[in-house]
Design a protein around this motif. Structure first.
Motif, PDB file in Angstrom:
ATOM      1  N   LEU A   1       0.843  -1.190   0.000  1.00 41.52           N
ATOM      2  CA  LEU A   1       0.000   0.000   0.000  1.00 41.52           C
ATOM      3  C   LEU A   1       0.883   1.246   0.000  1.00 41.52           C
ATOM      4  CD1 LEU A   1      -2.615  -1.104   2.680  1.00 41.52           C
ATOM      5  CD2 LEU A   1      -2.809  -1.267   0.189  1.00 41.52           C
ATOM      6  N   HIS A   2       0.358   2.337  -0.525  1.00 42.60           N
ATOM      7  CA  HIS A   2       1.082   3.614  -0.525  1.00 42.60           C
ATOM      8  C   HIS A   2       0.733   4.343   0.778  1.00 42.60           C
ATOM      9  CE1 HIS A   2       3.038   7.178  -1.989  1.00 42.60           C
ATOM     10  NE2 HIS A   2       1.963   7.871  -1.667  1.00 42.60           N
ATOM     11  N   PRO A   3       1.699   4.412   1.740  1.00 43.23           N
ATOM     12  CA  PRO A   3       1.384   4.948   3.066  1.00 43.23           C
ATOM     13  C   PRO A   3       1.603   6.455   3.202  1.00 43.23           C
ATOM     14  CG  PRO A   3       3.565   4.000   3.101  1.00 43.23           C
ATOM     15  CD  PRO A   3       3.027   3.822   1.691  1.00 43.23           C
ATOM     16  N   THR A   4       0.817   7.037   4.100  1.00 50.86           N
ATOM     17  CA  THR A   4       0.957   8.431   4.487  1.00 50.86           C
ATOM     18  C   THR A   4       0.652   8.538   5.977  1.00 50.86           C
ATOM     19  OG1 THR A   4       0.138   9.169   2.331  1.00 50.86           O
ATOM     20  CG2 THR A   4       0.083  10.780   4.113  1.00 50.86           C
ATOM     21  N   VAL A   5       1.485   9.296   6.693  1.00 52.63           N
ATOM     22  CA  VAL A   5       1.146   9.618   8.074  1.00 52.63           C
ATOM     23  C   VAL A   5       0.221  10.819   8.005  1.00 52.63           C
ATOM     24  CG1 VAL A   5       1.972  10.293  10.353  1.00 52.63           C
ATOM     25  CG2 VAL A   5       3.344   8.736   8.952  1.00 52.63           C
ATOM     26  N   VAL A   6      -1.040  10.614   8.328  1.00 52.62           N
ATOM     27  CA  VAL A   6      -2.064  11.661   8.227  1.00 52.62           C
ATOM     28  C   VAL A   6      -2.003  12.591   9.433  1.00 52.62           C
ATOM     29  CG1 VAL A   6      -4.548  12.074   8.034  1.00 52.62           C
ATOM     30  CG2 VAL A   6      -3.523  10.104   6.885  1.00 52.62           C
ATOM     31  N   GLU A   7      -1.655  12.031  10.582  1.00 57.31           N
ATOM     32  CA  GLU A   7      -1.597  12.807  11.826  1.00 57.31           C
ATOM     33  C   GLU A   7      -0.567  12.171  12.753  1.00 57.31           C
ATOM     34  OE1 GLU A   7      -4.458  13.926  15.623  1.00 57.31           O
ATOM     35  OE2 GLU A   7      -5.121  12.444  14.163  1.00 57.31           O
ATOM     36  N   ARG A   8       0.204  13.006  13.423  1.00 56.80           N
ATOM     37  CA  ARG A   8       1.189  12.538  14.403  1.00 56.80           C
ATOM     38  C   ARG A   8       0.769  12.974  15.794  1.00 56.80           C
ATOM     39  NH1 ARG A   8       6.005  10.534  12.382  1.00 56.80           N
ATOM     40  NH2 ARG A   8       6.243  10.840  10.138  1.00 56.80           N
ATOM     41  N   GLY A   9       1.393  12.396  16.795  1.00 56.80           N
ATOM     42  CA  GLY A   9       1.122  12.725  18.183  1.00 56.80           C
ATOM     43  C   GLY A   9       0.949  11.448  18.974  1.00 56.80           C
ATOM     44  N   PHE A  10       0.444  11.576  20.206  1.00 54.90           N
ATOM     45  CA  PHE A  10       0.162  10.392  21.021  1.00 54.90           C
ATOM     46  C   PHE A  10      -0.802   9.477  20.277  1.00 54.90           C
ATOM     47  CE2 PHE A  10      -3.012   8.734  24.169  1.00 54.90           C
ATOM     48  CZ  PHE A  10      -2.280   7.626  24.548  1.00 54.90           C
ATOM     49  N   GLY A  11      -1.925  10.029  19.829  1.00 54.30           N
ATOM     50  CA  GLY A  11      -2.829   9.310  18.938  1.00 54.30           C
ATOM     51  C   GLY A  11      -2.471   9.728  17.524  1.00 54.30           C
TER      52      GLY A  11
END
Length: 193
Positions: free
Chosen positions: A170-180
């Motif tokens: 799959l082509h991945p993307t980190v949509v949001e970072r942080g604890f969650g």
């Protein structure tokens, strides 16, 4: 591959009372990564449908291994299927999106789970994973707490999970970072390869 199923089966009757609702806006950001219309969505390890109930979609399905959780999902009017996340009881290329929300760390053989999600996605479909980052202060506390109560939880950082999603094709993307955090992985259309 059932991970912590027994504990969640016992926890099912009170799960909705003690768990906060999933954040629909965070899920929608991940679903927006799809390059196709998202109509048929499966919530893997979705328990009573805590995440998928927050989304207004034409077809919402929960797959879980805990019978008590499936009963709760059905009581909320959701389609619910008993199944192992590492061997999903769904046909190849049969869904537009797969959600795994706050659950991947409870699943054994994570790479098999991600590969199964990739298998059932239609071209242009998206895997959306919401998890907790063990590298944060709150994440370290969560890891310690889960192990203290006897869960066999294994957590990944966003970058570690992104590599695993890419390995599944799959082509991945980190949509949001942080604890969650949120990682999305899109299955490419054949013409995009």
């Amino acid at each position: 591959m059932h991970g912590d199923v027994g504990a969640f089966d016992r926890f099912a009757p009170v799960y909705d009372l003690v768990m906060p609702p999933a954040r629909a806006s965070k899920l929608r950001r991940g679903l927006a990564m799809a390059t196709r219309e998202v109509d048929r969505v499966v919530d893997v390890g979705g328990g009573p449908g805590r995440a998928i109930r927050r989304l207004d979609l034409p077809e919402r399905i929960v797959v879980d291994a805990a019978p008590g959780m499936l009963r709760r999902a059905r009581s909320h009017g959701l389609a619910a299927i008993a199944g192992d996340a590492g061997r999903l009881p769904l046909a190849a290329e049969s869904v537009d999106a797969v959600l795994i929300v706050d659950a991947l760390h409870h699943m054994a053989q994570v790479d098999a789970v991600i590969s199964e999600a990739a298998r059932v996605l239609r071209p242009g479909g998206v895997l959306v994973v919401r998890e907790f980052n063990p590298a944060t202060l709150r994440g370290r506390g969560l890891v310690a707490a889960e192990h203290l109560v006897g869960f066999g939880s294994v957590f990944f950082t966003p970058d570690e999970l992104t590599r695993r999603v890419a390995t599944a094709g799959l082509h991945p993307t980190v949509v949001e970072r942080g604890f969650g955090y949120t990682v999305a992985g899109v299955r490419e259309n054949e013409r995009e390869k």
